[in-house]
Write a protein that holds these residues in place. Structure first.
Motif, PDB file in Angstrom:
ATOM      1  N   PRO A   1      20.857  80.593 -64.556  1.00 24.71           N
ATOM      2  CA  PRO A   1      21.505  79.456 -63.911  1.00 24.71           C
ATOM      3  C   PRO A   1      22.525  78.809 -64.839  1.00 24.71           C
ATOM      4  CG  PRO A   1      19.189  78.982 -64.364  1.00 24.71           C
ATOM      5  CD  PRO A   1      19.437  80.408 -64.740  1.00 24.71           C
ATOM      6  N   GLY A   2      23.525  78.202 -64.233  1.00 21.13           N
ATOM      7  CA  GLY A   2      24.571  77.519 -64.982  1.00 21.13           C
ATOM      8  C   GLY A   2      24.171  76.110 -65.360  1.00 21.13           C
ATOM      9  N   PRO A   3      25.065  75.400 -66.008  1.00 22.44           N
ATOM     10  CA  PRO A   3      24.753  74.039 -66.438  1.00 22.44           C
ATOM     11  C   PRO A   3      24.604  73.093 -65.255  1.00 22.44           C
ATOM     12  CG  PRO A   3      27.055  74.535 -66.843  1.00 22.44           C
ATOM     13  CD  PRO A   3      26.411  75.807 -66.375  1.00 22.44           C
ATOM     14  N   CYS A   4      23.737  72.131 -65.413  1.00 21.39           N
ATOM     15  CA  CYS A   4      23.559  71.082 -64.408  1.00 21.39           C
ATOM     16  C   CYS A   4      24.295  69.856 -64.928  1.00 21.39           C
ATOM     17  CB  CYS A   4      22.076  70.784 -64.217  1.00 21.39           C
ATOM     18  SG  CYS A   4      21.775  69.419 -63.094  1.00 21.39           S
ATOM     19  N   VAL A   5      25.509  69.664 -64.467  1.00 17.99           N
ATOM     20  CA  VAL A   5      26.323  68.553 -64.935  1.00 17.99           C
ATOM     21  C   VAL A   5      25.972  67.313 -64.108  1.00 17.99           C
ATOM     22  CG1 VAL A   5      28.654  67.709 -65.290  1.00 17.99           C
ATOM     23  CG2 VAL A   5      28.155  70.129 -65.610  1.00 17.99           C
ATOM     24  N   THR A   6      25.434  66.303 -64.778  1.00 20.13           N
ATOM     25  CA  THR A   6      25.039  65.068 -64.116  1.00 20.13           C
ATOM     26  C   THR A   6      26.275  64.229 -63.828  1.00 20.13           C
ATOM     27  OG1 THR A   6      23.024  65.138 -65.419  1.00 20.13           O
ATOM     28  CG2 THR A   6      23.516  63.066 -64.305  1.00 20.13           C
ATOM     29  N   PRO A   7      26.377  63.628 -62.634  1.00 16.28           N
ATOM     30  CA  PRO A   7      27.521  62.763 -62.328  1.00 16.28           C
ATOM     31  C   PRO A   7      27.605  61.587 -63.309  1.00 16.28           C
ATOM     32  CG  PRO A   7      26.253  63.237 -60.344  1.00 16.28           C
ATOM     33  CD  PRO A   7      25.466  63.764 -61.508  1.00 16.28           C
ATOM     34  N   MET A   8      28.814  61.191 -63.635  1.00 15.04           N
ATOM     35  CA  MET A   8      29.017  60.149 -64.639  1.00 15.04           C
ATOM     36  C   MET A   8      28.565  58.763 -64.190  1.00 15.04           C
ATOM     37  SD  MET A   8      30.012  61.002 -67.606  1.00 15.04           S
ATOM     38  CE  MET A   8      28.727  62.208 -67.388  1.00 15.04           C
ATOM     39  N   SER A   9      28.730  58.415 -62.924  1.00 13.59           N
ATOM     40  CA  SER A   9      28.330  57.066 -62.479  1.00 13.59           C
ATOM     41  C   SER A   9      26.871  56.763 -62.795  1.00 13.59           C
ATOM     42  CB  SER A   9      28.581  56.891 -60.981  1.00 13.59           C
ATOM     43  OG  SER A   9      29.892  56.513 -60.758  1.00 13.59           O
ATOM     44  N   LEU A  35      19.899  58.938 -78.467  1.00 14.55           N
ATOM     45  CA  LEU A  35      19.526  60.267 -78.937  1.00 14.55           C
ATOM     46  C   LEU A  35      19.174  61.112 -77.721  1.00 14.55           C
ATOM     47  CD1 LEU A  35      18.686  62.401 -81.039  1.00 14.55           C
ATOM     48  CD2 LEU A  35      16.430  61.295 -81.077  1.00 14.55           C
ATOM     49  N   ASP A  36      19.840  62.247 -77.576  1.00  9.74           N
ATOM     50  CA  ASP A  36      19.558  63.194 -76.497  1.00  9.74           C
ATOM     51  C   ASP A  36      19.105  64.494 -77.152  1.00  9.74           C
ATOM     52  OD1 ASP A  36      19.413  64.792 -74.278  1.00  9.74           O
ATOM     53  OD2 ASP A  36      21.447  64.382 -73.580  1.00  9.74           O
ATOM     54  N   CYS A  37      17.792  64.729 -77.145  1.00 11.71           N
ATOM     55  CA  CYS A  37      17.218  65.898 -77.830  1.00 11.71           C
ATOM     56  C   CYS A  37      17.463  67.209 -77.095  1.00 11.71           C
ATOM     57  CB  CYS A  37      15.720  65.706 -78.011  1.00 11.71           C
ATOM     58  SG  CYS A  37      15.334  64.308 -79.063  1.00 11.71           S
ATOM     59  N   PHE A  38      17.805  67.133 -75.820  1.00 16.04           N
ATOM     60  CA  PHE A  38      18.072  68.321 -75.009  1.00 16.04           C
ATOM     61  C   PHE A  38      19.404  68.096 -74.310  1.00 16.04           C
ATOM     62  CE2 PHE A  38      13.549  67.543 -75.395  1.00 16.04           C
ATOM     63  CZ  PHE A  38      13.125  68.718 -75.982  1.00 16.04           C
ATOM     64  N   MET A  39      20.491  68.196 -75.058  1.00 15.11           N
ATOM     65  CA  MET A  39      21.808  67.742 -74.630  1.00 15.11           C
ATOM     66  C   MET A  39      22.390  68.525 -73.466  1.00 15.11           C
ATOM     67  SD  MET A  39      25.059  67.049 -77.087  1.00 15.11           S
ATOM     68  CE  MET A  39      25.169  68.696 -77.700  1.00 15.11           C
ATOM     69  N   GLY A  40      22.101  69.792 -73.361  1.00 19.60           N
ATOM     70  CA  GLY A  40      22.655  70.577 -72.260  1.00 19.60           C
ATOM     71  C   GLY A  40      24.170  70.540 -72.267  1.00 19.60           C
ATOM     72  N   SER A  41      24.769  70.165 -71.147  1.00 14.77           N
ATOM     73  CA  SER A  41      26.227  70.171 -71.025  1.00 14.77           C
ATOM     74  C   SER A  41      26.888  68.897 -71.539  1.00 14.77           C
ATOM     75  CB  SER A  41      26.634  70.418 -69.564  1.00 14.77           C
ATOM     76  OG  SER A  41      26.202  69.345 -68.756  1.00 14.77           O
ATOM     77  N   GLY A  42      26.108  67.942 -72.052  1.00 12.11           N
ATOM     78  CA  GLY A  42      26.679  66.775 -72.709  1.00 12.11           C
ATOM     79  C   GLY A  42      26.956  65.564 -71.835  1.00 12.11           C
ATOM     80  N   GLN A  63      25.705  78.520 -76.134  1.00 13.20           N
ATOM     81  CA  GLN A  63      26.676  78.418 -75.036  1.00 13.20           C
ATOM     82  C   GLN A  63      26.720  76.997 -74.485  1.00 13.20           C
ATOM     83  OE1 GLN A  63      25.277  81.578 -72.471  1.00 13.20           O
ATOM     84  NE2 GLN A  63      26.926  82.923 -73.173  1.00 13.20           N
ATOM     85  N   MET A  64      25.557  76.377 -74.315  1.00 15.78           N
ATOM     86  CA  MET A  64      25.532  74.996 -73.812  1.00 15.78           C
ATOM     87  C   MET A  64      26.093  74.035 -74.855  1.00 15.78           C
ATOM     88  SD  MET A  64      24.656  75.326 -70.783  1.00 15.78           S
ATOM     89  CE  MET A  64      24.648  73.621 -70.368  1.00 15.78           C
ATOM     90  N   ALA A  65      25.836  74.301 -76.120  1.00 20.70           N
ATOM     91  CA  ALA A  65      26.395  73.459 -77.184  1.00 20.70           C
ATOM     92  C   ALA A  65      27.922  73.515 -77.141  1.00 20.70           C
ATOM     93  CB  ALA A  65      25.871  73.897 -78.540  1.00 20.70           C
ATOM     94  N   GLU A  66      28.473  74.691 -76.874  1.00 20.81           N
ATOM     95  CA  GLU A  66      29.932  74.834 -76.770  1.00 20.81           C
ATOM     96  C   GLU A  66      30.470  74.062 -75.564  1.00 20.81           C
ATOM     97  OE1 GLU A  66      33.811  75.862 -77.612  1.00 20.81           O
ATOM     98  OE2 GLU A  66      32.035  76.001 -78.863  1.00 20.81           O
ATOM     99  N   VAL A  67      29.777  74.158 -74.428  1.00 23.20           N
ATOM    100  CA  VAL A  67      30.177  73.403 -73.230  1.00 23.20           C
ATOM    101  C   VAL A  67      30.160  71.908 -73.533  1.00 23.20           C
ATOM    102  CG1 VAL A  67      29.479  72.757 -70.878  1.00 23.20           C
ATOM    103  CG2 VAL A  67      29.438  75.158 -71.568  1.00 23.20           C
ATOM    104  N   ALA A  68      29.083  71.443 -74.165  1.00 27.24           N
ATOM    105  CA  ALA A  68      28.975  70.020 -74.503  1.00 27.24           C
ATOM    106  C   ALA A  68      30.086  69.593 -75.461  1.00 27.24           C
ATOM    107  CB  ALA A  68      27.607  69.731 -75.114  1.00 27.24           C
ATOM    108  N   THR A  69      30.365  70.419 -76.455  1.00 25.85           N
ATOM    109  CA  THR A  69      31.431  70.104 -77.409  1.00 25.85           C
ATOM    110  C   THR A  69      32.766  69.937 -76.698  1.00 25.85           C
ATOM    111  OG1 THR A  69      30.299  71.293 -79.178  1.00 25.85           O
ATOM    112  CG2 THR A  69      32.649  70.926 -79.460  1.00 25.85           C
ATOM    113  N   LEU A  70      33.079  70.865 -75.813  1.00 20.74           N
ATOM    114  CA  LEU A  70      34.347  70.787 -75.081  1.00 20.74           C
ATOM    115  C   LEU A  70      34.397  69.556 -74.184  1.00 20.74           C
ATOM    116  CD1 LEU A  70      34.788  74.566 -74.204  1.00 20.74           C
ATOM    117  CD2 LEU A  70      36.044  73.239 -75.915  1.00 20.74           C
ATOM    118  N   ARG A  71      33.298  69.242 -73.504  1.00 24.92           N
ATOM    119  CA  ARG A  71      33.275  68.053 -72.639  1.00 24.92           C
ATOM    120  C   ARG A  71      33.457  66.777 -73.453  1.00 24.92           C
ATOM    121  NH1 ARG A  71      28.623  67.165 -68.818  1.00 24.92           N
ATOM    122  NH2 ARG A  71      30.129  65.797 -67.817  1.00 24.92           N
ATOM    123  N   LEU A  72      32.788  66.703 -74.612  1.00 22.54           N
ATOM    124  CA  LEU A  72      32.910  65.512 -75.452  1.00 22.54           C
ATOM    125  C   LEU A  72      34.315  65.384 -76.037  1.00 22.54           C
ATOM    126  CD1 LEU A  72      29.423  65.785 -77.119  1.00 22.54           C
ATOM    127  CD2 LEU A  72      30.186  63.918 -75.641  1.00 22.54           C
TER     128      LEU A  72
END
Length: 98
Positions: A1-9, A35-42, A63-72
């Motif tokens: 499965p792909g990342p579960c991106v939570t809505p920002m609101s 502190l987010d110990c399981f950061m996922g997509s950031g 792979q998820m760390a890379e996605v999070a880095t790019l999003r941040l």
């Protein structure tokens, strides 16, 4: 499965409610930290950046760390909304994530 991106609101609301007052304090050391110990997509990190809260995230999946880095990085580069204070330091007080 792909990342579960939570809505920002909802994430922004959670960050505001979970943190003590102090976001956007000119003294970065006084800003709250999430502190987010399981950061996922950031999503939590992006919400923290938008809300002026410091953030520490951990992710084991490269792979998820890379996605999070790019999003941040993208969130940091976005222009601030009117009335929001700019980051107090070049890196917004976040420091290096990885």
């Amino acid at each position: 499965p792909g990342p579960c991106v939570t809505p920002m609101s909802p994430m922004r609301i959670l960050v505001r409610r979970a943190c003590p007052p102090g976001a956007w304090d000119p003294d970065v050391a006084k800003r709250p930290i999430v502190l987010d110990c399981f950061m996922g997509s950031g999503s939590t990190g992006v919400a923290c950046m938008v809300e002026g809260v410091r953030f520490v995230g951990c992710e084991m999946d490269p792979q998820m760390a890379e996605v999070a880095t790019l999003r941040l990085q993208h969130a940091y580069a976005l222009p601030r909304e009117e009335g929001e204070a700019p980051p107090a330091t070049r890196d917004g007080g976040q420091g290096k994530l990885f």
